[in-house]
Design an enzyme around this catalytic site. Structure first.
Site, mmCIF file in Angstrom:
data_model
loop_
_atom_site.group_PDB
_atom_site.id
_atom_site.type_symbol
_atom_site.label_atom_id
_atom_site.label_comp_id
_atom_site.label_asym_id
_atom_site.label_seq_id
_atom_site.Cartn_x
_atom_site.Cartn_y
_atom_site.Cartn_z
ATOM 1 N N ASP A 91 38.821 31.883 40.419
ATOM 2 C CA ASP A 91 37.055 31.646 40.557
ATOM 3 C C ASP A 91 37.012 30.491 41.458
ATOM 4 O O ASP A 91 37.099 29.257 41.235
ATOM 5 C CB ASP A 91 36.323 31.482 39.377
ATOM 6 C CG ASP A 91 36.285 32.914 38.397
ATOM 7 O OD1 ASP A 91 37.321 33.797 38.734
ATOM 8 O OD2 ASP A 91 35.281 32.847 37.638
ATOM 9 N N LYS A 153 30.282 36.048 42.389
ATOM 10 C CA LYS A 153 30.060 35.430 41.066
ATOM 11 C C LYS A 153 28.698 34.660 41.318
ATOM 12 O O LYS A 153 28.525 33.763 42.195
ATOM 13 C CB LYS A 153 31.220 34.625 40.496
ATOM 14 C CG LYS A 153 31.082 33.920 39.093
ATOM 15 C CD LYS A 153 31.966 33.078 38.924
ATOM 16 C CE LYS A 153 31.817 32.265 37.666
ATOM 17 N NZ LYS A 153 33.017 31.605 37.199
ATOM 18 N N LYS A 182 30.428 39.293 39.225
ATOM 19 C CA LYS A 182 30.547 38.601 37.993
ATOM 20 C C LYS A 182 29.102 37.782 37.742
ATOM 21 O O LYS A 182 28.760 37.152 38.391
ATOM 22 C CB LYS A 182 31.734 37.773 38.142
ATOM 23 C CG LYS A 182 31.796 37.011 36.543
ATOM 24 C CD LYS A 182 33.139 36.096 36.691
ATOM 25 C CE LYS A 182 33.173 35.052 35.608
ATOM 26 N NZ LYS A 182 34.311 34.334 35.567
#
Length: 222
Positions: A91, A153, A182
């Site tokens: 991430d 995300k 996400k």
């Protein structure tokens, strides 16, 4: 049909004061509920790898976290060390200032170089939506798709606000079937989780994972 939430969840502990015992608890909970991954800082990767070795739970590491403002070369180094130590997914935080400056070549190259270093590992890019305009969110999603990333995300969870339904719908619309979304930051309850999934999220980053699962179990018992 009821959604099985456990495999949507990256069980998350990123606070700087996390101790070994906190990480042990995190991994034990992840094994118990069979979450998709644990999401931790890179200093814990090897430790988590050992704790999770007999499970199906993966490891997500954050890179360039939480500001995204380090050099691309630094992010690439972090990725390589994380993978060397056993992480499964990355991430990364995008370069937010560069996006606002419309320096799209820098933003795109930053993501491409991280993806290149990650090779076949999943890469999610954190946009930090609370700092962005609607147009900037759209552009960041387009660049993420161009860079070949698997996920966009919403948030680090370290800024003024996290995921919201409107942003999830927007991000899902922009990336369509070319990437997934996400939701992270403020996803604390069962109702939050279901709402985010219904809006288009296919992964949830949360430290409230156990509470969410307990609520789902309670609902299933009625």
């Amino acid at each position: 049909m009821e959604i099985k939430l456990n495999k949507y969840i990256d069980h998350t502990l990123l606070k700087p004061e996390a101790t070994k015992q906190d990480i042990i608890n995190l991994c034990n909970q992840a094994i118990q509920y069979d979450f998709a991954t644990v999401c931790v800082n890179t200093c814990w990767t090897s430790f988590c790898k050992e704790l999770l070795k007999n499970s199906n739970v993966g490891i997500t590491n954050v890179v360039g976290f939480p500001l995204g403002a380090c050099l691309t070369e630094v992010k690439v180094f972090e990725v390589k060390k994380a993978i060397e130590n056993g992480c499964d997914e990355i991430d990364m935080v995008l370069n937010i200032g560069a996006l606002k400056d419309k320096d799209y070549d820098l933003v795109l190259n930053d993501m491409k170089e991280v993806k290149k270093a990650a090779n076949d590992h999943v890469v999610k890019v954190i946009l930090e939506n609370c700092l962005l305009t609607r147009e900037e969110i759209i552009k960041a999603c387009e660049l993420a798709v161009e860079a070949g990333l698997e996920f966009v995300k919403t948030s680090t969870g370290f800024n003024k606000s996290g995921a919201n339904i409107e942003d999830i719908k927007l991000m899902s619309k922009v990336v369509k079937n070319k990437a997934q979304v996400k939701a992270a930051g403020g996803v604390r309850t069962y109702d939050d989780a279901i709402a985010m999934i219904n809006a288009g999220a296919s992964r949830l980053g949360t430290s409230g994972s156990v509470e969410i699962m307990l609520k789902q179990e309670n609902k299933s018992n009625y």
